[in-house]
Design an enzyme around this catalytic site. Structure first.
Site, mmCIF file in Angstrom:
data_model
loop_
_atom_site.group_PDB
_atom_site.id
_atom_site.type_symbol
_atom_site.label_atom_id
_atom_site.label_comp_id
_atom_site.label_asym_id
_atom_site.label_seq_id
_atom_site.Cartn_x
_atom_site.Cartn_y
_atom_site.Cartn_z
ATOM 1 N N SER A 119 4.408 -23.350 -3.880
ATOM 2 C CA SER A 119 4.838 -22.023 -3.485
ATOM 3 C C SER A 119 3.713 -21.211 -2.847
ATOM 4 O O SER A 119 3.975 -20.215 -2.194
ATOM 5 C CB SER A 119 5.423 -21.274 -4.682
ATOM 6 O OG SER A 119 4.413 -20.852 -5.554
ATOM 7 N N LYS A 157 1.665 -15.465 -7.551
ATOM 8 C CA LYS A 157 2.078 -14.891 -6.265
ATOM 9 C C LYS A 157 1.136 -13.777 -5.845
ATOM 10 O O LYS A 157 0.442 -13.184 -6.665
ATOM 11 C CB LYS A 157 3.494 -14.307 -6.376
ATOM 12 C CG LYS A 157 4.601 -15.322 -6.669
ATOM 13 C CD LYS A 157 5.011 -16.078 -5.437
ATOM 14 C CE LYS A 157 6.096 -17.110 -5.767
ATOM 15 N NZ LYS A 157 5.626 -18.139 -6.719
#
Lengths: 198, 198
Positions: A119, A157
């Site tokens: 990711s 993230k």
DNA sequence: TCTGTTGTTCTCCATCGGTTCTCTTTAGGG
DNA sequence: CCCTAAAGAGAACCGATGGAGAACAACAGA
């Protein structure tokens, strides 16, 4: 990552008898010591231990099986487990530690996580990398954080915080930024460093 | 720098019997003591010990084999400079060293370079990263190497070697693979690890 | 200068040990 | 009881390791 029973046995045996060996044992020698008859089988286990960072990779060299020196003076940072976008941190059972250069450490308490998944690939964080996280409950916009979402998922993230809204940016063209209300997201740490093995 | 079995044996023997020798032993004397019949073979091992910094280099002098007094081992491996695609390695003036986790080291001599430029960005190697390189003059296809091209440029690329042709693959969509004849390209080391600071 | 010792550099070669397969057996969890 | 993951057997491959030996260069002592 997590060792199977046999892998653990073999590692324990190595750790136990490390001193007793004249030279680092070869696969054949270790086979005999363990009562195995197939080098290939043992090799599979050793590979797993290399993967876990417990045994030195023997890159086709004929130099035997050597344990990686497990921090004699204990400057290691705890390796807490695996972080995958969209799943809680998978804890590593035994207290494993990892030697980390000081330059990669933050001011506060730090720990290491192994990254699973792609990711953050566009930020150069690949599957299998180790990330050094500084434990914190706040971050500046633009920092990459370990975030706990809705008390369930944990993910790595880039964060962007606005009044009333928090956006978590993956770095993967195939994924969309995710928006949450501030009380759904709890920051657990921020990314300070990264290690990768080839 | 890690020793092979035989190298270790020979070093142990030297360390063991250092006092017992009247004079530092010559190659022939050591051969006899170890039951070897070929000076050349022993010389190979001694060379390895010299490389490892355990034995004084005997530069064609006839003074015999002397051990280097071993101080407390200095941790850290040298940071040699900056590597940018298309320019020679820019050396760092003073001998700087960097602490690097064991797991990122290869079995040979290693050093660290700071990456400059985006030519390997798709492999997750970013501008400013530090790469751990194991000094070697050959590599397997698919490994990422430090290559000296035409005695001028030094670059970090994934290598693909065919008879009569060597291809260096950048990992950047904006760049093309580069083809050379084998004698234009000299491998200087292969990538073993990567460190990044945030 | 000659000569023998000592270090250096080759090439050649056997063996061993790590790697990679495939196939089979065992164990454990639903 | 079945299914899957883990574990073992074994064969084939091939390259690292370590040894032999020859030729050569540098040097010291006679």
């Amino acid at each position: 990552m997590k060792l199977t029973r046999r892998q653990q046995q073999i590692y324990d045996y190595l750790a136990q008898n490390a001193e007793h060996f004249e030279h680092p044992p070869t696969l054949d020698e270790l086979c005999r010591a363990l009562g195995l008859r197939s080098r290939g089988s043992l090799h599979k286990h050793i590979q797993a231990l290399v993967e876990a960072g417990l045994v030195e990779p023997m890159d086709r060299s004929h130099r035997g099986i050597r344990l990686v020196p497990q921090g004699p003076d204990e400057p290691g940072i705890p390796l807490l487990g695996t972080i995958a976008a969209g799943r809680p941190i998978e804890a590593v059972p035994q207290a494993e530690t990892m030697q980390v250069p000081e330059v990669l450490l933050g001011k506060g308490a730090c720990y290491v996580l192994k990254v699973s998944g792609d990711s953050m690939i566009d930020e150069g964080i690949l599957d299998g990398d180790y990330v050094v996280i500084e434990q914190r409950d706040s971050a500046r916009n633009g920092e990459i954080v370990v975030a706990l979402i809705g008390n369930e998922e944990v993910t790595l993230k880039r964060i962007e915080q606005h009044p009333g809204q928090v956006i978590l940016h993956p770095a993967n063209a195939a994924m969309e930024p995710m928006r949450y209300s501030p009380d759904e997201v709890r920051i657990q740490g921020v990314l300070k460093g990264l290690l990768r093995r080839y």
